[in-house]
Design an enzyme around this catalytic site. Structure first.
Site, PDB file in Angstrom:
ATOM      1  N   ASP A   6       3.779  -9.849   6.525  1.00 35.63           N
ATOM      2  CA  ASP A   6       3.149 -10.807   5.605  1.00 35.63           C
ATOM      3  C   ASP A   6       4.135 -11.396   4.591  1.00 35.63           C
ATOM      4  O   ASP A   6       3.849 -12.429   3.991  1.00 35.63           O
ATOM      5  CB  ASP A   6       2.012 -10.122   4.810  1.00 35.63           C
ATOM      6  N   GLY A  22       0.834  -1.210   0.000  1.00 37.32           N
ATOM      7  CA  GLY A  22       0.000   0.000   0.000  1.00 37.32           C
ATOM      8  C   GLY A  22       0.862   1.251   0.000  1.00 37.32           C
ATOM      9  O   GLY A  22       0.684   2.153  -0.837  1.00 37.32           O
TER      10      GLY A  22
END
Ligand code: F6P
Length: 359
Positions: A139, A116
């Site tokens: 992640d 993002g």
């Protein structure tokens, strides 16, 4: 030279180590360093801009979190604004951000974030801002780098939890289902599950059949192993089904995934008659001190990012391509999403060890 640092998206252990290495490397070159507080909020007049000196980064390398604070709601291109009727409207505040950066004499921005924040960085770069990125996320789903910092710490936290769950599951002849983070990537589940000898690992890359999961539990029971440990990635979903989502996202925030562990535990109990329990490890995976591996990787990224700025590698992200740190175009990084490779040696070893994936 005056640079500014921003940490965006979910926090990850190692952020402070990146900040420390970047500030020390920049100040040793005689550069000025500013910290933009809470993502880009500081550059939009919604939070502070602070000077970062050698003193500001003293003793922070081993600390979790980020001294600059962070947010996953501050995208300047889609900034949520509360309307009189209580709804939210998204507006583009990137022009204002660029003007404020110019007014403050900021020559370049070091953005430390996941996909993002990197895509915001890329858009700012396309508008003429001098941007260099550092890949951060527990992640591990950023392409072009062997790993992101924060991932190793999250995996270790999950392993520690799984070791503890093993003893209680075994004592009670229970099935315990543990949900880990990772959004649409199964790296945390796979790595922690293999390292902690889980019996079943469910990842978004392999839609699962709950009957196959139950078969594994029954098979173990029949062999005298009356307990089972299931690790499920929060984004895992059944064949023909969808990921489980939590309906509590705030305006400007991505939909939150989660809640799958409870459903799986209930299904296993219904179908096998085995007493089952579940837990969501949640934000424990993002907290605490970074492991030695993450600390060193974060320091290396911080130092390499300053070198990339010095070499004017605008629109580039530092990446681990062992044994070296390299700088690669952010546009290339964003072109693909990193997911678990189904024929990776970790997958092959897991299957050869008898771990079930619900397929
Ligand atoms: O991207 C990091 C991450 O921790 C994901 O694994 C998870 O889905 C999400 O962020 C949680 O976000 P929040 O902090 O908004 O709950």
């Amino acid at each position: 030279m005056r640079i500014a640092l921003s940490t965006g998206g979910g926090d990850a252990p190692g952020l402070n180590a990146v900040i420390r290495a970047a500030v020390l490397s920049a100040t040793s070159r005689g550069w000025d360093v500013l910290g933009i507080c809470r993502g880009y909020y500081g550059l939009l007049g919604e939070d502070d801009i602070i000077p970062l000196t050698r003193n500001s980064v003293r003793g922070i390398g081993h600390l979790g979190g980020t001294i600059l604070r962070t947010t996953n709601r501050g995208n300047p291109f889609h900034f949520p604004v509360l309307q009189p009727d209580g709804s939210y409207r998204e507006i583009d505040r990137s022009g204002e951000l660029m003007e404020n950066a110019a007014r403050l004499g900021i020559d370049a921005i070091l953005t430390i974030g996941g996909d993002g924040s990197l895509s915001i960085g890329q858009k700012l770069h396309e508008r003429g801002m001098k941007i260099v990125g550092v890949p951060k996320t527990i992640d591990n789903d950023v392409s072009g780098t062997i790993t992101t910092f924060g991932f190793d710490t999250a995996v270790n936290t999950a392993i520690e939890a799984l070791d503890k769950l093993h003893t209680t599951a075994e004592s009670h002849d229970r099935v315990i289902v543990m949900e880990v983070m990772g959004r649409n990537a199964g790296f945390i589940a796979l790595h922690s599950g293999v390292a902690a000898s889980a019996d079943v690992i469910l990842i978004p890359e392999i839609p699962f059949d709950i009957e196959k999961v139950c078969d594994k539990v029954r098979e173990r029971d029949g062999a005298g192993r009356h307990f089972s440990i299931v690790v499920v990635a929060e984004g895992a979903y059944p064949v023909g089904g969808q990921e489980s989502v939590l309906g509590d996202s705030l305006p400007g925030q991505a939909t939150r995934v989660g809640g799958i562990a409870g459903r799986i535990a209930w299904e296993i109990q219904e179908r096998t008659g085995k007493e089952s329990r579940s837990l969501v490890l949640g934000h424990l995976q993002r907290g605490g001190s970074p492991t030695g591996y993450d600390r060193l990787l974060a320091m290396r990224f911080g130092g390499a990012a300053i070198e990339a700025i010095e070499q004017q590698k605008w629109g580039h992200m530092v990446a681990l391509q062992s044994p070296h740190i390299v700088a690669i175009p952010i546009a290339d990084v964003l072109a693909s999403q990193k997911r678990v490779e189904l024929n990776h040696d970790i997958m092959r070893t897991a299957r050869a060890s008898g771990i079930a994936f619900g397929d």
